[in-house]
Motif scaffolding. Structure first.
Motif, PDB file in Angstrom:
ATOM      1  N   ASN A  75      -1.246   8.064  34.464  1.00  0.00           N
ATOM      2  CA  ASN A  75      -2.707   7.969  34.484  1.00  0.00           C
ATOM      3  C   ASN A  75      -3.279   7.747  33.096  1.00  0.00           C
ATOM      4  O   ASN A  75      -4.034   8.554  32.584  1.00  0.00           O
ATOM      5  CB  ASN A  75      -3.306   9.234  35.085  1.00  0.00           C
ATOM      6  CG  ASN A  75      -2.926   9.401  36.524  1.00  0.00           C
ATOM      7  OD1 ASN A  75      -2.806   8.421  37.234  1.00  0.00           O
ATOM      8  ND2 ASN A  75      -2.731  10.622  36.957  1.00  0.00           N
ATOM      9  N   GLN A  76      -2.951   6.643  32.496  1.00  0.00           N
ATOM     10  CA  GLN A  76      -3.464   6.341  31.171  1.00  0.00           C
ATOM     11  C   GLN A  76      -4.790   5.596  31.233  1.00  0.00           C
ATOM     12  O   GLN A  76      -5.657   5.807  30.415  1.00  0.00           O
ATOM     13  CB  GLN A  76      -2.450   5.508  30.378  1.00  0.00           C
ATOM     14  CG  GLN A  76      -1.190   6.265  30.060  1.00  0.00           C
ATOM     15  CD  GLN A  76      -1.432   7.454  29.170  1.00  0.00           C
ATOM     16  OE1 GLN A  76      -2.261   7.411  28.301  1.00  0.00           O
ATOM     17  NE2 GLN A  76      -0.710   8.517  29.416  1.00  0.00           N
ATOM     18  N   ASP A  77      -4.941   4.708  32.182  1.00  0.00           N
ATOM     19  CA  ASP A  77      -6.141   3.875  32.230  1.00  0.00           C
ATOM     20  C   ASP A  77      -6.573   3.693  33.674  1.00  0.00           C
ATOM     21  O   ASP A  77      -5.897   3.013  34.442  1.00  0.00           O
ATOM     22  CB  ASP A  77      -5.861   2.518  31.579  1.00  0.00           C
ATOM     23  CG  ASP A  77      -7.120   1.731  31.336  1.00  0.00           C
ATOM     24  OD1 ASP A  77      -8.194   2.344  31.248  1.00  0.00           O
ATOM     25  OD2 ASP A  77      -7.029   0.500  31.228  1.00  0.00           O
ATOM     26  N   LYS A 135      -9.763   0.217  35.694  1.00  0.00           N
ATOM     27  CA  LYS A 135      -9.658  -1.059  34.993  1.00  0.00           C
ATOM     28  C   LYS A 135      -9.978  -2.211  35.938  1.00  0.00           C
ATOM     29  O   LYS A 135     -10.635  -3.175  35.545  1.00  0.00           O
ATOM     30  CB  LYS A 135      -8.248  -1.191  34.414  1.00  0.00           C
ATOM     31  CG  LYS A 135      -7.993  -2.459  33.661  1.00  0.00           C
ATOM     32  CD  LYS A 135      -6.651  -2.453  32.949  1.00  0.00           C
ATOM     33  CE  LYS A 135      -5.505  -2.110  33.829  1.00  0.00           C
ATOM     34  NZ  LYS A 135      -4.197  -2.258  33.192  1.00  0.00           N
ATOM     35  N   ARG A 155     -15.566  -3.021  28.212  1.00  0.00           N
ATOM     36  CA  ARG A 155     -14.115  -3.061  28.427  1.00  0.00           C
ATOM     37  C   ARG A 155     -13.358  -2.979  27.104  1.00  0.00           C
ATOM     38  O   ARG A 155     -12.328  -2.318  27.005  1.00  0.00           O
ATOM     39  CB  ARG A 155     -13.757  -4.345  29.183  1.00  0.00           C
ATOM     40  CG  ARG A 155     -12.359  -4.424  29.647  1.00  0.00           C
ATOM     41  CD  ARG A 155     -12.105  -3.421  30.747  1.00  0.00           C
ATOM     42  NE  ARG A 155     -10.809  -2.839  30.510  1.00  0.00           N
ATOM     43  CZ  ARG A 155     -10.458  -1.613  30.819  1.00  0.00           C
ATOM     44  NH1 ARG A 155     -11.285  -0.817  31.416  1.00  0.00           N
ATOM     45  NH2 ARG A 155      -9.266  -1.171  30.559  1.00  0.00           N
ATOM     46  N   LYS A 176     -13.440   0.584  25.882  1.00  0.00           N
ATOM     47  CA  LYS A 176     -12.483   1.381  26.657  1.00  0.00           C
ATOM     48  C   LYS A 176     -11.050   1.058  26.229  1.00  0.00           C
ATOM     49  O   LYS A 176     -10.201   1.956  26.166  1.00  0.00           O
ATOM     50  CB  LYS A 176     -12.672   1.078  28.157  1.00  0.00           C
ATOM     51  CG  LYS A 176     -11.809   1.881  29.064  1.00  0.00           C
ATOM     52  CD  LYS A 176     -12.268   3.303  29.150  1.00  0.00           C
ATOM     53  CE  LYS A 176     -11.459   4.024  30.211  1.00  0.00           C
ATOM     54  NZ  LYS A 176     -11.726   5.431  30.222  1.00  0.00           N
ATOM     55  N   TYR A 177     -10.784  -0.208  25.910  1.00  0.00           N
ATOM     56  CA  TYR A 177      -9.463  -0.616  25.437  1.00  0.00           C
ATOM     57  C   TYR A 177      -9.116   0.089  24.129  1.00  0.00           C
ATOM     58  O   TYR A 177      -8.002   0.582  23.955  1.00  0.00           O
ATOM     59  CB  TYR A 177      -9.449  -2.132  25.261  1.00  0.00           C
ATOM     60  CG  TYR A 177      -8.215  -2.674  24.574  1.00  0.00           C
ATOM     61  CD1 TYR A 177      -7.009  -2.775  25.253  1.00  0.00           C
ATOM     62  CD2 TYR A 177      -8.264  -3.087  23.253  1.00  0.00           C
ATOM     63  CE1 TYR A 177      -5.884  -3.267  24.631  1.00  0.00           C
ATOM     64  CE2 TYR A 177      -7.148  -3.578  22.616  1.00  0.00           C
ATOM     65  CZ  TYR A 177      -5.959  -3.668  23.306  1.00  0.00           C
ATOM     66  OH  TYR A 177      -4.848  -4.150  22.671  1.00  0.00           O
ATOM     67  N   GLN A 200     -10.375   2.942  23.018  1.00  0.00           N
ATOM     68  CA  GLN A 200     -10.182   4.363  23.311  1.00  0.00           C
ATOM     69  C   GLN A 200      -8.835   4.619  23.978  1.00  0.00           C
ATOM     70  O   GLN A 200      -8.152   5.604  23.671  1.00  0.00           O
ATOM     71  CB  GLN A 200     -11.300   4.877  24.216  1.00  0.00           C
ATOM     72  CG  GLN A 200     -12.631   4.988  23.556  1.00  0.00           C
ATOM     73  CD  GLN A 200     -13.722   5.389  24.544  1.00  0.00           C
ATOM     74  OE1 GLN A 200     -13.498   5.429  25.752  1.00  0.00           O
ATOM     75  NE2 GLN A 200     -14.899   5.673  24.020  1.00  0.00           N
ATOM     76  N   THR A 201      -8.450   3.751  24.891  1.00  0.00           N
ATOM     77  CA  THR A 201      -7.181   3.910  25.595  1.00  0.00           C
ATOM     78  C   THR A 201      -6.002   3.782  24.640  1.00  0.00           C
ATOM     79  O   THR A 201      -5.031   4.540  24.739  1.00  0.00           O
ATOM     80  CB  THR A 201      -7.068   2.877  26.729  1.00  0.00           C
ATOM     81  OG1 THR A 201      -8.161   3.057  27.614  1.00  0.00           O
ATOM     82  CG2 THR A 201      -5.772   3.034  27.497  1.00  0.00           C
ATOM     83  N   ASN A 202      -6.073   2.833  23.717  1.00  0.00           N
ATOM     84  CA  ASN A 202      -4.988   2.691  22.743  1.00  0.00           C
ATOM     85  C   ASN A 202      -4.866   3.922  21.855  1.00  0.00           C
ATOM     86  O   ASN A 202      -3.760   4.359  21.554  1.00  0.00           O
ATOM     87  CB  ASN A 202      -5.199   1.443  21.888  1.00  0.00           C
ATOM     88  CG  ASN A 202      -4.721   0.199  22.585  1.00  0.00           C
ATOM     89  OD1 ASN A 202      -4.035   0.273  23.596  1.00  0.00           O
ATOM     90  ND2 ASN A 202      -5.082  -0.953  22.055  1.00  0.00           N
ATOM     91  N   GLN A 261      -5.763   6.962  22.716  1.00  0.00           N
ATOM     92  CA  GLN A 261      -5.249   8.029  23.573  1.00  0.00           C
ATOM     93  C   GLN A 261      -3.764   7.838  23.855  1.00  0.00           C
ATOM     94  O   GLN A 261      -2.997   8.798  23.874  1.00  0.00           O
ATOM     95  CB  GLN A 261      -6.025   8.081  24.882  1.00  0.00           C
ATOM     96  CG  GLN A 261      -5.601   9.207  25.800  1.00  0.00           C
ATOM     97  CD  GLN A 261      -6.361   9.198  27.102  1.00  0.00           C
ATOM     98  OE1 GLN A 261      -7.075   8.240  27.411  1.00  0.00           O
ATOM     99  NE2 GLN A 261      -6.197  10.241  27.888  1.00  0.00           N
ATOM    100  N   LYS A 262      -3.332   6.589  24.080  1.00  0.00           N
ATOM    101  CA  LYS A 262      -1.916   6.334  24.337  1.00  0.00           C
ATOM    102  C   LYS A 262      -1.066   6.701  23.137  1.00  0.00           C
ATOM    103  O   LYS A 262       0.022   7.245  23.272  1.00  0.00           O
ATOM    104  CB  LYS A 262      -1.693   4.865  24.706  1.00  0.00           C
ATOM    105  CG  LYS A 262      -1.958   4.543  26.127  1.00  0.00           C
ATOM    106  CD  LYS A 262      -1.592   3.104  26.440  1.00  0.00           C
ATOM    107  CE  LYS A 262      -1.871   2.763  27.866  1.00  0.00           C
ATOM    108  NZ  LYS A 262      -1.542   1.378  28.188  1.00  0.00           N
TER     109      LYS A 262
END
Length: 127
Positions: free
Chosen positions: A12-14, A17, A65, A68-69, A71-73, A75-76
């Motif tokens: 559950n990373q993203d 989408k 988007r 969010k990209y 932020q997701t990077n 967080q990953k």
């Protein structure tokens, strides 16, 4: 307090989408449609205005988007650090990786680790 397993952290990373991509496709189609209608009837400016509105929606969706990209990077990169931590705790306590739960999806100070198998054993010993 919420605890997360290794499987949850890896899967559950993203989320959501697909919804953003669908909205971007709809805005792009609307923008192209209104541009074609405007070019067919140059005297009708409402199509031009609707095309500009569709373009602004597309830019809004793309900007959101991209944010969010980013932020997701971030967080990953932080959650990549917690996966070896969970595996090492499982190895140290001789339990399966799925039996180790943590209260955070990123590695940080003060993280709480729960071992499912050891909690069951402790409850059996007390009875």
């Amino acid at each position: 307090m919420t605890f997360y397993t290794l499987k949850f952290i890896q899967n559950n990373q993203d989320a959501n989408k697909t919804v953003w991509y669908i909205l971007m496709i709809i805005a792009t189609i609307a923008m192209v449609l209104f541009a074609v209608l405007y070019l067919r009837n140059c005297f009708t400016t409402r199509y031009r205005d609707l095309g500009i509105i569709a373009l602004l929606f597309l830019l809004l969706f793309v900007g959101t988007r991209y944010e969010k990209y980013v932020q997701t990077n971030a967080q990953k990169s932080q959650s990549v650090q917690i996966v070896p931590f969970i595996k090492s705790v499982a190895k140290d306590f001789n339990v399966k990786n799925s039996d180790v739960m943590v209260n955070s999806t990123t590695l940080q100070d003060g993280i709480i680790v729960a071992l499912c198998q050891s909690l069951v054993i402790e409850n059996l010993k007390q009875d």
